[in-house]
Design a protein around this motif. Structure first.
Motif, PDB file in Angstrom:
ATOM      1  N   MET A 186      23.818  48.629  14.729  1.00  0.00           N
ATOM      2  CA  MET A 186      23.686  47.181  14.945  1.00  0.00           C
ATOM      3  C   MET A 186      22.956  46.907  16.258  1.00  0.00           C
ATOM      4  SD  MET A 186      27.304  45.508  13.727  1.00  0.00           S
ATOM      5  CE  MET A 186      28.289  46.598  14.745  1.00  0.00           C
ATOM      6  N   THR A 187      22.266  45.821  16.282  1.00  0.00           N
ATOM      7  CA  THR A 187      21.543  45.410  17.473  1.00  0.00           C
ATOM      8  C   THR A 187      22.367  44.399  18.255  1.00  0.00           C
ATOM      9  OG1 THR A 187      19.362  44.681  18.252  1.00  0.00           O
ATOM     10  CG2 THR A 187      20.354  43.435  16.449  1.00  0.00           C
ATOM     11  N   GLN A 188      21.939  44.090  19.462  1.00  0.00           N
ATOM     12  CA  GLN A 188      22.588  43.059  20.266  1.00  0.00           C
ATOM     13  C   GLN A 188      21.784  41.771  20.175  1.00  0.00           C
ATOM     14  OE1 GLN A 188      22.383  43.794  24.561  1.00  0.00           O
ATOM     15  NE2 GLN A 188      20.711  45.211  24.191  1.00  0.00           N
ATOM     16  N   PHE A 189      22.452  40.658  20.430  1.00  0.00           N
ATOM     17  CA  PHE A 189      21.796  39.358  20.424  1.00  0.00           C
ATOM     18  C   PHE A 189      21.834  38.754  21.820  1.00  0.00           C
ATOM     19  CE2 PHE A 189      21.933  39.605  15.885  1.00  0.00           C
ATOM     20  CZ  PHE A 189      20.954  38.734  15.438  1.00  0.00           C
ATOM     21  N   LEU A 190      20.714  38.168  22.203  1.00  0.00           N
ATOM     22  CA  LEU A 190      20.578  37.496  23.486  1.00  0.00           C
ATOM     23  C   LEU A 190      20.167  36.053  23.239  1.00  0.00           C
ATOM     24  CD1 LEU A 190      18.280  40.198  25.172  1.00  0.00           C
ATOM     25  CD2 LEU A 190      20.776  40.187  25.106  1.00  0.00           C
ATOM     26  N   VAL A 191      20.853  35.106  23.856  1.00  0.00           N
ATOM     27  CA  VAL A 191      20.477  33.697  23.780  1.00  0.00           C
ATOM     28  C   VAL A 191      20.073  33.255  25.178  1.00  0.00           C
ATOM     29  CG1 VAL A 191      21.229  31.337  23.320  1.00  0.00           C
ATOM     30  CG2 VAL A 191      21.976  33.202  21.817  1.00  0.00           C
ATOM     31  N   LEU A 192      18.801  32.910  25.330  1.00  0.00           N
ATOM     32  CA  LEU A 192      18.277  32.435  26.606  1.00  0.00           C
ATOM     33  C   LEU A 192      18.451  30.921  26.659  1.00  0.00           C
ATOM     34  CD1 LEU A 192      16.549  33.876  28.974  1.00  0.00           C
ATOM     35  CD2 LEU A 192      14.663  32.544  28.028  1.00  0.00           C
ATOM     36  N   ALA A 193      19.177  30.436  27.654  1.00  0.00           N
ATOM     37  CA  ALA A 193      19.525  29.020  27.668  1.00  0.00           C
ATOM     38  C   ALA A 193      19.540  28.464  29.083  1.00  0.00           C
ATOM     39  CB  ALA A 193      20.897  28.806  27.022  1.00  0.00           C
ATOM     40  N   LYS A 194      19.454  27.143  29.144  1.00  0.00           N
ATOM     41  CA  LYS A 194      19.579  26.421  30.405  1.00  0.00           C
ATOM     42  C   LYS A 194      20.811  25.529  30.300  1.00  0.00           C
ATOM     43  CE  LYS A 194      15.873  24.821  32.396  1.00  0.00           C
ATOM     44  NZ  LYS A 194      14.658  23.994  32.708  1.00  0.00           N
ATOM     45  N   SER A 195      21.609  25.466  31.342  1.00  0.00           N
ATOM     46  CA  SER A 195      22.804  24.633  31.290  1.00  0.00           C
ATOM     47  C   SER A 195      22.398  23.179  31.052  1.00  0.00           C
ATOM     48  CB  SER A 195      23.605  24.759  32.584  1.00  0.00           C
ATOM     49  OG  SER A 195      22.825  24.436  33.712  1.00  0.00           O
ATOM     50  N   PRO A 196      23.096  22.480  30.164  1.00  0.00           N
ATOM     51  CA  PRO A 196      22.705  21.120  29.776  1.00  0.00           C
ATOM     52  C   PRO A 196      23.077  20.072  30.820  1.00  0.00           C
ATOM     53  CG  PRO A 196      24.648  21.794  28.564  1.00  0.00           C
ATOM     54  CD  PRO A 196      24.214  22.983  29.363  1.00  0.00           C
ATOM     55  N   VAL A 197      22.348  20.076  31.908  1.00  0.00           N
ATOM     56  CA  VAL A 197      22.572  19.135  33.005  1.00  0.00           C
ATOM     57  C   VAL A 197      21.544  18.002  32.911  1.00  0.00           C
ATOM     58  CG1 VAL A 197      22.601  18.859  35.514  1.00  0.00           C
ATOM     59  CG2 VAL A 197      23.494  20.959  34.476  1.00  0.00           C
ATOM     60  N   PRO A 198      21.975  16.755  32.957  1.00  0.00           N
ATOM     61  CA  PRO A 198      21.023  15.644  32.880  1.00  0.00           C
ATOM     62  C   PRO A 198      19.918  15.755  33.934  1.00  0.00           C
ATOM     63  CG  PRO A 198      23.263  14.824  32.653  1.00  0.00           C
ATOM     64  CD  PRO A 198      23.380  16.281  33.015  1.00  0.00           C
ATOM     65  N   GLY A 199      18.693  15.562  33.475  1.00  0.00           N
ATOM     66  CA  GLY A 199      17.555  15.642  34.371  1.00  0.00           C
ATOM     67  C   GLY A 199      16.954  17.022  34.492  1.00  0.00           C
ATOM     68  N   ARG A 200      17.657  18.046  33.942  1.00  0.00           N
ATOM     69  CA  ARG A 200      17.162  19.420  34.015  1.00  0.00           C
ATOM     70  C   ARG A 200      16.783  19.973  32.658  1.00  0.00           C
ATOM     71  NH1 ARG A 200      19.790  23.632  35.364  1.00  0.00           N
ATOM     72  NH2 ARG A 200      17.996  24.636  36.351  1.00  0.00           N
ATOM     73  N   VAL A 201      17.246  19.361  31.597  1.00  0.00           N
ATOM     74  CA  VAL A 201      16.964  19.868  30.256  1.00  0.00           C
ATOM     75  C   VAL A 201      16.399  18.758  29.374  1.00  0.00           C
ATOM     76  CG1 VAL A 201      18.693  21.699  30.302  1.00  0.00           C
ATOM     77  CG2 VAL A 201      19.338  19.422  29.498  1.00  0.00           C
ATOM     78  N   LYS A 202      15.525  19.174  28.474  1.00  0.00           N
ATOM     79  CA  LYS A 202      14.996  18.280  27.444  1.00  0.00           C
ATOM     80  C   LYS A 202      14.461  16.962  28.015  1.00  0.00           C
ATOM     81  CE  LYS A 202      15.531  21.106  24.226  1.00  0.00           C
ATOM     82  NZ  LYS A 202      14.277  21.831  24.023  1.00  0.00           N
ATOM     83  N   THR A 203      13.752  17.043  29.127  1.00  0.00           N
ATOM     84  CA  THR A 203      13.227  15.829  29.739  1.00  0.00           C
ATOM     85  C   THR A 203      12.130  15.177  28.896  1.00  0.00           C
ATOM     86  OG1 THR A 203      11.701  17.180  31.074  1.00  0.00           O
ATOM     87  CG2 THR A 203      13.819  16.583  32.067  1.00  0.00           C
ATOM     88  N   ARG A 204      11.544  15.941  27.979  1.00  0.00           N
ATOM     89  CA  ARG A 204      10.514  15.347  27.113  1.00  0.00           C
ATOM     90  C   ARG A 204      11.118  14.447  26.038  1.00  0.00           C
ATOM     91  NH1 ARG A 204       6.741  20.108  25.069  1.00  0.00           N
ATOM     92  NH2 ARG A 204       5.786  18.356  23.947  1.00  0.00           N
ATOM     93  N   LEU A 205      12.442  14.419  25.949  1.00  0.00           N
ATOM     94  CA  LEU A 205      13.113  13.480  25.056  1.00  0.00           C
ATOM     95  C   LEU A 205      13.236  12.093  25.694  1.00  0.00           C
ATOM     96  CD1 LEU A 205      16.068  15.678  23.694  1.00  0.00           C
ATOM     97  CD2 LEU A 205      13.868  15.223  22.598  1.00  0.00           C
ATOM     98  N   CYS A 206      12.841  12.001  26.960  1.00  0.00           N
ATOM     99  CA  CYS A 206      13.010  10.761  27.731  1.00  0.00           C
ATOM    100  C   CYS A 206      11.636  10.168  28.079  1.00  0.00           C
ATOM    101  CB  CYS A 206      13.771  11.052  29.015  1.00  0.00           C
ATOM    102  SG  CYS A 206      15.267  12.039  28.771  1.00  0.00           S
ATOM    103  N   PRO A 207      11.336   8.970  27.626  1.00  0.00           N
ATOM    104  CA  PRO A 207      12.039   8.208  26.603  1.00  0.00           C
ATOM    105  C   PRO A 207      11.772   8.791  25.209  1.00  0.00           C
ATOM    106  CG  PRO A 207      10.002   7.090  27.226  1.00  0.00           C
ATOM    107  CD  PRO A 207      10.111   8.300  28.108  1.00  0.00           C
TER     108      PRO A 207
END
Length: 206
Positions: free
Chosen positions: A1-22
């Protein structure tokens, strides 16, 4: 079996998904990001794996049975390479938090190296959403590939093949970068998914 890695950024307002605004606020964008990450972690938790690691920028609790590592490196290419290296082990599958529609079945397929040395899922925007490597040492090729461009996925594929690796392509998925992406991807998620629920709630508020 292989290992899984999830690369993520903590969901802090103003630091993530800023292209959703507006159209959404930074707080709402962070809620969307948190839902996408939760769905991704759930999907990976449902797949047989040697280990599961959350490679996080910031602070976010790893699910039970997971380990957590901090992201390190400057560029995204450096951080991707470091994620494969720091997790240890011979093989790994890495994905981000932008494709909450990815199912456990699809992720299981990403770690099937029966007839390949690598698996690669390209993204509609020209990047890639998942990369599996039978030998993690090949991750160093990512350091020299420009990221966040409409050629990133194709350049990654070319670089892997230039090393003589047999690459099996997985289905192309749509990343969540914009509000239009979020609305489209939400329709592909299961009805009970956190991401779909969060997006539909915001749409109904408009």
């Amino acid at each position: 079996m292989t290992q899984f890695l999830v690369l993520a950024k903590s969901p802090v307002p103003g630091r993530v998904k800023t292209r959703l605004c507006p159209p959404w606020t930074h707080e709402q964008a962070a809620m969307i990001a948190a839902a996408a990450l939760a769905d991704t972690l759930d999907a990976v938790s449902s797949v047989r794996a040697a280990s599961r690691t959350l490679v996080v920028d910031g602070s976010y609790p790893a699910p039970p049975g997971w380990q957590s590592l901090p992201q390190r490196g400057g560029s995204l290419g450096d951080r991707l390479t470091a994620a494969f290296t720091d997790a240890g082990g011979e093989s790994a599958v890495l994905l981000g938090m932008d494709t909450p529609q990815a199912t456990p079945s699809l992720l299981s397929d990403a770690c099937d190296y029966a007839e390949a040395d690598a698996t690669l899922g390209l993204a509609q925007d020209g990047g890639w959403w998942v990369l599996g490597l039978r030998d993690c040492s090949h991750a160093d090729v990512l350091r020299t590939i420009p990221t966040s461009t409409d050629q990133t996925g194709e350049l990654t594929l070319q670089a892997l093949r230039a090393r003589g690796l047999r690459v099996r392509l997985l289905p192309v998925l749509r990343d969540v970068d914009t509000a239009a992406d979020a609305r489209s991807v939400a329709t592909l998620c299961r009805p009970e998914s956190r991401f779909r629920t969060a997006v539909e709630a915001l749409i109904h508020e408009c």
